[in-house]
Structures are given as C-alpha cells and as structure tokens.
Design a protein around this motif. Structure first.
Motif, PDB file in Angstrom:
ATOM      1  N   MET A 185       5.539  -6.011 -13.815  1.00 35.86           N
ATOM      2  CA  MET A 185       4.168  -5.932 -14.333  1.00 35.86           C
ATOM      3  C   MET A 185       3.136  -5.771 -13.219  1.00 35.86           C
ATOM      4  SD  MET A 185       4.057  -7.671 -17.925  1.00 35.86           S
ATOM      5  CE  MET A 185       2.347  -7.768 -17.735  1.00 35.86           C
ATOM      6  N   ASP A 186       3.506  -6.118 -11.998  1.00 39.96           N
ATOM      7  CA  ASP A 186       2.567  -6.024 -10.877  1.00 39.96           C
ATOM      8  C   ASP A 186       2.728  -4.748 -10.060  1.00 39.96           C
ATOM      9  OD1 ASP A 186       1.309  -8.456 -11.424  1.00 39.96           O
ATOM     10  OD2 ASP A 186       2.946  -9.554 -10.489  1.00 39.96           O
ATOM     11  N   ILE A 187       3.491  -3.800 -10.584  1.00 39.28           N
ATOM     12  CA  ILE A 187       3.767  -2.536  -9.887  1.00 39.28           C
ATOM     13  C   ILE A 187       2.980  -1.415 -10.558  1.00 39.28           C
ATOM     14  CG2 ILE A 187       5.565  -0.887  -9.231  1.00 39.28           C
ATOM     15  CD1 ILE A 187       6.122  -3.610  -7.996  1.00 39.28           C
ATOM     16  N   GLU A 188       2.233  -0.660  -9.764  1.00 39.91           N
ATOM     17  CA  GLU A 188       1.505   0.516 -10.257  1.00 39.91           C
ATOM     18  C   GLU A 188       1.834   1.706  -9.353  1.00 39.91           C
ATOM     19  OE1 GLU A 188      -0.111   0.658 -13.004  1.00 39.91           O
ATOM     20  OE2 GLU A 188      -0.341  -1.470 -13.452  1.00 39.91           O
ATOM     21  N   ILE A 189       2.063   2.860  -9.941  1.00 43.31           N
ATOM     22  CA  ILE A 189       2.440   4.030  -9.151  1.00 43.31           C
ATOM     23  C   ILE A 189       1.332   4.430  -8.184  1.00 43.31           C
ATOM     24  CG2 ILE A 189       1.707   5.826 -10.787  1.00 43.31           C
ATOM     25  CD1 ILE A 189       4.838   5.799  -8.466  1.00 43.31           C
ATOM     26  N   GLU A 190       0.079   4.249  -8.579  1.00 44.80           N
ATOM     27  CA  GLU A 190      -1.032   4.606  -7.689  1.00 44.80           C
ATOM     28  C   GLU A 190      -1.018   3.740  -6.437  1.00 44.80           C
ATOM     29  OE1 GLU A 190      -1.320   4.061 -10.966  1.00 44.80           O
ATOM     30  OE2 GLU A 190      -1.872   6.055 -11.738  1.00 44.80           O
ATOM     31  N   ASP A 191      -0.666   2.447  -6.571  1.00 41.54           N
ATOM     32  CA  ASP A 191      -0.565   1.569  -5.400  1.00 41.54           C
ATOM     33  C   ASP A 191       0.568   2.023  -4.491  1.00 41.54           C
ATOM     34  OD1 ASP A 191      -2.650  -0.087  -6.320  1.00 41.54           O
ATOM     35  OD2 ASP A 191      -1.259  -1.463  -7.318  1.00 41.54           O
ATOM     36  N   ILE A 192       1.693   2.369  -5.102  1.00 42.48           N
ATOM     37  CA  ILE A 192       2.843   2.836  -4.319  1.00 42.48           C
ATOM     38  C   ILE A 192       2.466   4.108  -3.557  1.00 42.48           C
ATOM     39  CG2 ILE A 192       5.181   3.800  -4.450  1.00 42.48           C
ATOM     40  CD1 ILE A 192       5.650   1.908  -6.862  1.00 42.48           C
ATOM     41  N   ALA A 193       1.908   5.082  -4.277  1.00 45.80           N
ATOM     42  CA  ALA A 193       1.556   6.364  -3.653  1.00 45.80           C
ATOM     43  C   ALA A 193       0.530   6.178  -2.538  1.00 45.80           C
ATOM     44  CB  ALA A 193       1.026   7.333  -4.711  1.00 45.80           C
ATOM     45  N   HIS A 194      -0.458   5.344  -2.780  1.00 43.66           N
ATOM     46  CA  HIS A 194      -1.494   5.116  -1.772  1.00 43.66           C
ATOM     47  C   HIS A 194      -0.889   4.490  -0.520  1.00 43.66           C
ATOM     48  CE1 HIS A 194      -5.570   4.441  -0.308  1.00 43.66           C
ATOM     49  NE2 HIS A 194      -5.126   3.273   0.137  1.00 43.66           N
ATOM     50  N   GLY A 195      -0.108   3.440  -0.728  1.00 39.92           N
ATOM     51  CA  GLY A 195       0.506   2.771   0.419  1.00 39.92           C
ATOM     52  C   GLY A 195       1.446   3.679   1.187  1.00 39.92           C
ATOM     53  N   LEU A 196       2.335   4.376   0.470  1.00 38.09           N
ATOM     54  CA  LEU A 196       3.312   5.244   1.141  1.00 38.09           C
ATOM     55  C   LEU A 196       2.655   6.411   1.871  1.00 38.09           C
ATOM     56  CD1 LEU A 196       6.289   5.452  -1.395  1.00 38.09           C
ATOM     57  CD2 LEU A 196       6.007   3.916   0.569  1.00 38.09           C
ATOM     58  N   ALA A 197       1.512   6.874   1.354  1.00 39.99           N
ATOM     59  CA  ALA A 197       0.811   7.989   2.003  1.00 39.99           C
ATOM     60  C   ALA A 197       0.233   7.581   3.359  1.00 39.99           C
ATOM     61  CB  ALA A 197      -0.290   8.523   1.096  1.00 39.99           C
ATOM     62  N   PHE A 198       0.098   6.268   3.591  1.00 39.55           N
ATOM     63  CA  PHE A 198      -0.444   5.781   4.858  1.00 39.55           C
ATOM     64  C   PHE A 198       0.608   5.141   5.762  1.00 39.55           C
ATOM     65  CE2 PHE A 198      -4.370   6.135   2.430  1.00 39.55           C
ATOM     66  CZ  PHE A 198      -5.190   6.750   3.362  1.00 39.55           C
ATOM     67  N   VAL A 199       1.860   5.086   5.302  1.00 39.04           N
ATOM     68  CA  VAL A 199       2.933   4.534   6.127  1.00 39.04           C
ATOM     69  C   VAL A 199       3.605   5.688   6.862  1.00 39.04           C
ATOM     70  CG1 VAL A 199       5.147   3.325   6.132  1.00 39.04           C
ATOM     71  CG2 VAL A 199       3.329   2.566   4.597  1.00 39.04           C
ATOM     72  N   ALA A 200       3.573   5.626   8.189  1.00 37.89           N
ATOM     73  CA  ALA A 200       4.128   6.700   9.009  1.00 37.89           C
ATOM     74  C   ALA A 200       5.617   6.499   9.238  1.00 37.89           C
ATOM     75  CB  ALA A 200       3.404   6.748  10.359  1.00 37.89           C
ATOM     76  N   ARG A 201       6.375   7.556   9.038  1.00 36.35           N
ATOM     77  CA  ARG A 201       7.784   7.545   9.443  1.00 36.35           C
ATOM     78  C   ARG A 201       7.874   7.762  10.942  1.00 36.35           C
ATOM     79  NH1 ARG A 201      12.331   7.671   6.566  1.00 36.35           N
ATOM     80  NH2 ARG A 201      13.268   9.446   7.623  1.00 36.35           N
ATOM     81  N   TRP A 202       9.029   7.445  11.487  1.00 37.34           N
ATOM     82  CA  TRP A 202       9.299   7.639  12.906  1.00 37.34           C
ATOM     83  C   TRP A 202       8.309   6.845  13.767  1.00 37.34           C
ATOM     84  CZ3 TRP A 202      13.844  10.055  13.691  1.00 37.34           C
ATOM     85  CH2 TRP A 202      14.322  10.877  12.667  1.00 37.34           C
ATOM     86  N   ASN A 203       7.804   5.736  13.224  1.00 42.14           N
ATOM     87  CA  ASN A 203       6.806   4.914  13.932  1.00 42.14           C
ATOM     88  C   ASN A 203       5.617   5.753  14.399  1.00 42.14           C
ATOM     89  OD1 ASN A 203       7.994   2.467  13.531  1.00 42.14           O
ATOM     90  ND2 ASN A 203       8.944   2.354  15.548  1.00 42.14           N
ATOM     91  N   GLY A 204       5.326   6.820  13.666  1.00 44.98           N
ATOM     92  CA  GLY A 204       4.199   7.678  13.996  1.00 44.98           C
ATOM     93  C   GLY A 204       4.452   8.639  15.136  1.00 44.98           C
ATOM     94  N   GLN A 205       5.666   8.658  15.658  1.00 48.64           N
ATOM     95  CA  GLN A 205       5.995   9.511  16.800  1.00 48.64           C
ATOM     96  C   GLN A 205       6.435  10.894  16.327  1.00 48.64           C
ATOM     97  OE1 GLN A 205       5.397   8.414  20.052  1.00 48.64           O
ATOM     98  NE2 GLN A 205       4.374   6.905  18.772  1.00 48.64           N
ATOM     99  N   THR A 206       5.484  11.607  15.726  1.00 48.50           N
ATOM    100  CA  THR A 206       5.753  12.948  15.225  1.00 48.50           C
ATOM    101  C   THR A 206       4.651  13.890  15.695  1.00 48.50           C
ATOM    102  OG1 THR A 206       4.651  12.350  13.134  1.00 48.50           O
ATOM    103  CG2 THR A 206       7.056  12.234  13.185  1.00 48.50           C
ATOM    104  N   LYS A 207       4.988  15.165  15.754  1.00 48.79           N
ATOM    105  CA  LYS A 207       4.038  16.192  16.162  1.00 48.79           C
ATOM    106  C   LYS A 207       3.044  16.448  15.039  1.00 48.79           C
ATOM    107  CE  LYS A 207       7.766  18.423  18.689  1.00 48.79           C
ATOM    108  NZ  LYS A 207       8.705  19.536  18.714  1.00 48.79           N
ATOM    109  N   GLY A 208       1.827  16.808  15.399  1.00 52.62           N
ATOM    110  CA  GLY A 208       0.848  17.206  14.394  1.00 52.62           C
ATOM    111  C   GLY A 208      -0.367  16.306  14.353  1.00 52.62           C
ATOM    112  N   ASP A 209      -1.338  16.711  13.554  1.00 49.69           N
ATOM    113  CA  ASP A 209      -2.601  15.997  13.459  1.00 49.69           C
ATOM    114  C   ASP A 209      -2.604  14.895  12.409  1.00 49.69           C
ATOM    115  OD1 ASP A 209      -3.706  17.569  15.458  1.00 49.69           O
ATOM    116  OD2 ASP A 209      -4.394  19.090  14.039  1.00 49.69           O
ATOM    117  N   PHE A 210      -1.571  14.847  11.579  1.00 52.23           N
ATOM    118  CA  PHE A 210      -1.436  13.784  10.582  1.00 52.23           C
ATOM    119  C   PHE A 210      -0.072  13.143  10.754  1.00 52.23           C
ATOM    120  CE2 PHE A 210      -4.254  16.896   8.592  1.00 52.23           C
ATOM    121  CZ  PHE A 210      -5.343  16.104   8.291  1.00 52.23           C
ATOM    122  N   ALA A 211       0.015  11.875  10.427  1.00 52.24           N
ATOM    123  CA  ALA A 211       1.306  11.194  10.435  1.00 52.24           C
ATOM    124  C   ALA A 211       2.176  11.782   9.330  1.00 52.24           C
ATOM    125  CB  ALA A 211       1.122   9.700  10.206  1.00 52.24           C
ATOM    126  N   TYR A 212       3.470  11.791   9.572  1.00 54.16           N
ATOM    127  CA  TYR A 212       4.405  12.179   8.520  1.00 54.16           C
ATOM    128  C   TYR A 212       4.683  10.923   7.707  1.00 54.16           C
ATOM    129  CZ  TYR A 212       8.428  14.101   6.095  1.00 54.16           C
ATOM    130  OH  TYR A 212       9.298  14.537   5.119  1.00 54.16           O
TER     131      TYR A 212
END
Length: 194
Positions: free
Chosen positions: A22-49
């Motif tokens: 009941m405490d899970i919302e897809i918008e919260d998941i999407a928002h959080g995951l969109a700001f979590v960087a893979r590879w500890n942020g060690q990727t090429k480019g202007d945005f985190a992957y």
C-alpha cells in the motif's frame, strides 16, 4: 529508536524494515530510480546513467530474449531493480562487502513492489534467471558504451552477448525527467496489458 521509514514525494511513508504494498507508488519508484546513478556515476556523458534507464533496457532485452514470455514477466524485468529507488544502487563489490543484510532488505522491498503491481512476491527461479541474463547483457552494453570498459574486460565480467540481439542498441544519456516519464509510461503499458 532510530527512524526506519522514508517519506516519499507521493506523501507515502515507506517503512524500510516492514514495507507494505500500500505504500508503493510507481511515480515514487520512477522518480527515485531516475536519480540513482549506475556505475557509481562513473559513466561518460552529461547525465548520469540511471537505474530507471537501465531498467528500461533490461525489459527490452528480456522481451527480445524471451519473445513468448507473459507480460507479467516483462513487468518483473522492468521492476527488477525497483528497491533501489529507496536503497540506491550498489556495485557488486560493495554489496558483497555489506553482506546478507543488504539482500534481506532488497528482498522485502521487492516483495512489496511485486505484490503492489499484481506479481508474485517471489518470481519463479527460471524467470529470475532469465531476467538476470538480460541484466548481464545490459551490463555488457553499459560497460562497453559508457563505463570505459574494453570489450575484453566486458566479455570477461559479463560474457559476450549475441551480436544480433544488441546490434541496434545504443545507450543515449537523457535528463532524469525524460527517463522518469518513459519508465512510468512503460510500466503503465505493461500493467494495462496484464
């Protein structure tokens, strides 16, 4: 007693030790995951992957590798890293160092997410294995295209994928708002097809 919950942007209060669907919302998941960087942020480019972008790629790969799979397992592939919207993405060496506590927390959050969206709390082992295989192909693509690994290193750590499977796949780093939107849209499309 220390606080063991997090307030989500939706207003939900997620108990990390005892999460409920009941405490899970897809918008919260999407928002959080969109700001979590893979590879500890060690990727090429202007945005985190982001983990959200990675999850979209894993779902696409899973569908290509398992064209007759039921839609619910494609949804499971999209949500395979969903707990990371709260606990972040840890590279495998860090997970190993943290120990079983990380896995237990991940399992509880995964079960709550799955139940929230009509999936079984635990995914059947063959499906989980197939999703993991798509995840490894995604890691190979990420490693070679944006994380600075040589092809030989990627082959060693992740296995060389079938070229026909990946020939047209290019990772393009995008702003979090675009990735978040696409993640929610893909989730809603899959959920509607169940």
């Amino acid at each position: 007693m220390a606080r063991a919950w997090q307030r989500m942007l939706s207003g939900r209060r997620l108990d990390l030790l005892d999460p409920t669907p009941m405490d899970i919302e897809i918008e919260d998941i999407a928002h959080g995951l969109a700001f979590v960087a893979r590879w500890n942020g060690q990727t090429k480019g202007d945005f985190a992957y982001s983990v959200a972008e990675h999850s979209l790629l894993v779902e696409e790969l899973y569908a290509r590798m398992n064209p007759n799979a039921p839609v619910k397992w494609r949804l499971a592939a999209l949500l395979h890293d969903a707990p990371e919207y709260v606990i972040g993405d840890m590279i495998s060496p860090v997970k190993n160092a943290v120990g079983p506590g990380y896995g237990d927390l991940d399992d509880r959050l995964t079960a709550a997410v799955h139940l929230r969206f009509g999936l079984p709390a635990k995914i059947p082992a063959p499906v989980k294995k197939a999703i993991k295989k798509a995840d490894r192909v995604s890691a190979w693509l990420e490693a070679t295209q944006i994380a600075g690994f040589t092809m030989a290193e990627s082959d060693k750590f992740f296995g060389h994928p079938d070229e026909g499977l990946i020939a047209d796949l290019r990772i393009v780093l995008r702003p979090p708002v675009e990735v978040r939107h696409d993640f929610v849209a893909r989730h809603n499309t899959l959920l509607a097809a169940l």
